[in-house]
Design a protein around this motif. Sequence first.
Motif, short mmCIF file in Angstrom:
data_model
loop_
_atom_site.label_atom_id
_atom_site.label_comp_id
_atom_site.label_asym_id
_atom_site.label_seq_id
_atom_site.Cartn_x
_atom_site.Cartn_y
_atom_site.Cartn_z
N THR A 8 0.83 -1.20 0.00
CA THR A 8 0.00 0.00 0.00
C THR A 8 0.86 1.25 0.00
O THR A 8 2.06 1.21 0.28
CB THR A 8 -0.95 0.04 1.22
OG1 THR A 8 -0.17 0.06 2.42
CG2 THR A 8 -1.89 -1.16 1.22
N VAL A 9 0.21 2.36 -0.31
CA VAL A 9 0.84 3.68 -0.30
C VAL A 9 -0.06 4.63 0.49
O VAL A 9 -1.26 4.39 0.63
CB VAL A 9 1.03 4.24 -1.73
CG1 VAL A 9 2.01 3.38 -2.52
CG2 VAL A 9 -0.30 4.35 -2.46
N ALA A 10 0.55 5.68 1.01
CA ALA A 10 -0.20 6.73 1.69
C ALA A 10 0.55 8.03 1.48
O ALA A 10 1.76 8.04 1.24
CB ALA A 10 -0.32 6.43 3.19
N THR A 11 -0.17 9.15 1.55
CA THR A 11 0.48 10.45 1.44
C THR A 11 0.15 11.31 2.64
O THR A 11 -0.97 11.29 3.15
CB THR A 11 0.07 11.22 0.16
OG1 THR A 11 -1.35 11.40 0.16
CG2 THR A 11 0.49 10.49 -1.10
N VAL A 12 1.15 12.05 3.07
CA VAL A 12 0.99 13.07 4.09
C VAL A 12 1.11 14.40 3.36
O VAL A 12 2.17 14.72 2.80
CB VAL A 12 2.04 12.96 5.20
CG1 VAL A 12 1.93 14.12 6.18
CG2 VAL A 12 1.90 11.62 5.92
N GLN A 34 -4.88 8.76 6.24
CA GLN A 34 -4.26 9.50 5.15
C GLN A 34 -4.89 9.00 3.85
O GLN A 34 -5.38 7.87 3.81
CB GLN A 34 -2.74 9.24 5.08
CG GLN A 34 -1.91 10.09 5.99
CD GLN A 34 -1.81 9.50 7.39
OE1 GLN A 34 -1.97 8.31 7.61
NE2 GLN A 34 -1.52 10.34 8.36
N PRO A 35 -4.83 9.79 2.79
CA PRO A 35 -5.18 9.23 1.48
C PRO A 35 -4.27 8.03 1.25
O PRO A 35 -3.04 8.15 1.36
CB PRO A 35 -4.87 10.35 0.50
CG PRO A 35 -4.81 11.60 1.33
CD PRO A 35 -4.39 11.18 2.70
N ALA A 36 -4.84 6.88 1.00
CA ALA A 36 -4.05 5.65 0.94
C ALA A 36 -4.78 4.58 0.15
O ALA A 36 -5.99 4.63 -0.01
CB ALA A 36 -3.78 5.15 2.37
N GLY A 37 -4.02 3.61 -0.32
CA GLY A 37 -4.62 2.50 -1.03
C GLY A 37 -3.57 1.54 -1.54
O GLY A 37 -2.38 1.66 -1.23
N HIS A 38 -4.03 0.59 -2.33
CA HIS A 38 -3.19 -0.50 -2.82
C HIS A 38 -2.48 -0.14 -4.12
O HIS A 38 -3.02 0.57 -4.97
CB HIS A 38 -4.03 -1.75 -3.05
CG HIS A 38 -4.50 -2.36 -1.77
ND1 HIS A 38 -5.61 -1.90 -1.08
CD2 HIS A 38 -4.01 -3.38 -1.05
CE1 HIS A 38 -5.77 -2.62 0.00
NE2 HIS A 38 -4.82 -3.53 0.04
N ARG A 51 -2.26 8.71 -7.57
CA ARG A 51 -3.59 8.25 -7.98
C ARG A 51 -4.53 8.12 -6.79
O ARG A 51 -5.66 8.62 -6.81
CB ARG A 51 -3.49 6.90 -8.71
CG ARG A 51 -4.85 6.31 -9.07
CD ARG A 51 -4.74 4.89 -9.66
NE ARG A 51 -3.96 3.97 -8.87
CZ ARG A 51 -4.37 3.38 -7.72
NH1 ARG A 51 -5.57 3.64 -7.24
NH2 ARG A 51 -3.57 2.54 -7.09
N GLU A 52 -4.07 7.46 -5.74
CA GLU A 52 -4.92 7.25 -4.57
C GLU A 52 -5.33 8.57 -3.93
O GLU A 52 -6.47 8.74 -3.51
CB GLU A 52 -4.23 6.34 -3.54
CG GLU A 52 -4.19 4.89 -3.93
CD GLU A 52 -5.54 4.19 -3.90
OE1 GLU A 52 -6.54 4.76 -3.39
OE2 GLU A 52 -5.61 3.04 -4.38
N THR A 53 -4.40 9.50 -3.85
CA THR A 53 -4.72 10.80 -3.25
C THR A 53 -5.79 11.52 -4.08
O THR A 53 -6.75 12.06 -3.54
CB THR A 53 -3.46 11.68 -3.12
OG1 THR A 53 -2.49 10.96 -2.36
CG2 THR A 53 -3.77 13.00 -2.42
N GLN A 60 -4.82 16.88 -6.58
CA GLN A 60 -3.66 16.51 -7.36
C GLN A 60 -2.45 16.89 -6.51
O GLN A 60 -2.37 18.01 -6.00
CB GLN A 60 -3.62 17.28 -8.69
CG GLN A 60 -2.52 16.87 -9.62
CD GLN A 60 -2.74 15.48 -10.20
OE1 GLN A 60 -3.84 15.14 -10.62
NE2 GLN A 60 -1.70 14.68 -10.21
N VAL A 61 -1.53 15.93 -6.32
CA VAL A 61 -0.37 16.18 -5.48
C VAL A 61 0.91 15.81 -6.21
O VAL A 61 0.90 15.09 -7.21
CB VAL A 61 -0.43 15.39 -4.15
CG1 VAL A 61 -1.64 15.82 -3.32
CG2 VAL A 61 -0.43 13.89 -4.38
#
Length: 148
Positions: A8-12, A34-38, A51-53, A60-61
Amino acid sequence: MTWAPHVTVATVVEHDGRFLFVYEESDGRQVYNQPAGHLEPGETLIEAAVRETLEETRWQVRPTALLGIGLYTAPANGVTYLRHTFAAEALEEQTNRALDEGIIEPCWLSREELLAREDQWRSPMVLEAVDEYLSGQRYPLELFRPHQ
């Protein structure tokens, strides 16, 4: 049976002392994360974070650094997650986009506001990621390079 963690990924994403979170439905609860996903087939970890964010917050980040890689086993279901957490800069909100299913709303919270909602964190990784960011911990994105 072959055991494999979920990648998974997440963004701060921080702006003026507030952090971008998603308020979402998960396992019958309303929680903050956090915005997160696989990670999906064919994408890099950085692409997955972007993409997940966007899918979960409409933002858009631009990822700027890796904050850390964590391993967490959810007590509710025994699933192990290998989470790659990125720091990212907010670029633009795309207000006309629909949010992913299960997302109630994106929201901006200070660390103190997040602490006041401790019983609604999706996992302990939510605060850990904020604290990693606030500590100044950063690793270069060049750590991630596609196989040639």
